[in-house]
Design a protein around this motif. Sequence first.
Motif, PDB file in Angstrom:
ATOM      1  N   CYS A   1      30.969  90.158  79.825  1.00 43.73           N
ATOM      2  CA  CYS A   1      30.785  88.755  80.198  1.00 43.73           C
ATOM      3  C   CYS A   1      29.751  88.080  79.310  1.00 43.73           C
ATOM      4  CB  CYS A   1      30.370  88.648  81.670  1.00 43.73           C
ATOM      5  SG  CYS A   1      31.664  89.086  82.839  1.00 43.73           S
TER       6      CYS A   1
ATOM      7  N   LEU B   1      29.311  93.401  82.851  1.00 41.92           N
ATOM      8  CA  LEU B   1      28.285  92.390  82.581  1.00 41.92           C
ATOM      9  C   LEU B   1      28.091  92.175  81.080  1.00 41.92           C
ATOM     10  CD1 LEU B   1      25.624  93.343  85.275  1.00 41.92           C
ATOM     11  CD2 LEU B   1      27.043  91.290  85.231  1.00 41.92           C
TER      12      LEU B   1
ATOM     13  N   SER C   1      25.009  86.682  83.217  1.00 35.97           N
ATOM     14  CA  SER C   1      25.528  88.044  83.036  1.00 35.97           C
ATOM     15  C   SER C   1      24.401  89.041  82.825  1.00 35.97           C
ATOM     16  CB  SER C   1      26.493  88.089  81.846  1.00 35.97           C
ATOM     17  OG  SER C   1      27.610  87.263  82.076  1.00 35.97           O
TER      18      SER C   1
END
Length: 337
Positions: free
Chosen positions: A262, A259, A284
């Motif tokens: 991202c 995450l 994200s």
Amino acid sequence: MKYSIVVPVYNRPDEVDELLESLCSQTYKDFEVVIVEDGSNIICKDVCDKYAGILSIHYYFKENSGPGQSRNFGVERAQGEYVIIVDSDAVTPPGYMQAIDDELQRQPSDAWGGPDAAHESFTDIQKAISYAMTSFFTTGGIRGGKRQLDKKFYPRSFNLGVRREVYNQLGGFSTERFSKMSLYGEDIDFSIRIYKDGFSCRLFPDAWLWHKRRTDFRRFWRQVYNSGYARVNLGRKYPEALKAVHILPALFTVGVVVLLCCWLTGEILFFSGISLGLYMSLFSLLPLVLFSAIIFIDSSIRNRSIRVGLLSVPAAFIQLIGYGIGFIESSMSKRHG
């Protein structure tokens, strides 16, 4: 003598004082206390002497060998029918011993464990760490309790009881001294052997105590990292000790990394003039924000403190990621320590 409380100690006279003071207030009195000083530089003999006329207390000093062997040393010298292992940084409520006796009268058991809680006198960081170690939203769901992910209850050495005959038959705590397992896996090793040898073991929900645990996030990180590392080593020794639920902190750790990658990619795209990057960044971060909000709200309500709720957010991330990294590193290692 029905019960013997065995306490290994290493450089913690002040905490021993608090523990012994709390034991003086027990409503159930048929127990002795065995203090085993594990080669400390700062000894607690004077503290123990202070309670000699109040408690049935026995103090022993030995060369340093670690908590497991110190517990075995204490049990060898204990007189009780049942042995209760307690950490030196614990404090017992007045009904602790009575709760144990009531449970055994209601339903006999070869071994048991009890939960822990944070005392009002604990610092806010200690309360946050206690929340992270006991919450259903962290590895508290793995450790065991009324709501737990692992159906078997594996007692931990900060609050563990066992019939003396069973302790002797199991050979006590393991004397293995390989890195990270010796301090952070020996209590689970002992609990696993309880089940493997066919003995009964269960949770005594009312036999709880206050457990101080670590006093800052740096020490807490080291503790949970070593626990994650030890879990894999235990799985190598006892395949049944490694279950799907124990992988969850590692998956959480990988998920956080993905995450964040991202999010960083989205930021780069956005500042490069690609508007899609903004949405990528926001989505994200959304799972991390939602998880943090759940921890904050739940801890704030449980501890009746917004400050503890805020501190519980980093404590929860440390708990899961520290454990996860230790688990992953140990999984990638071919050595047991």
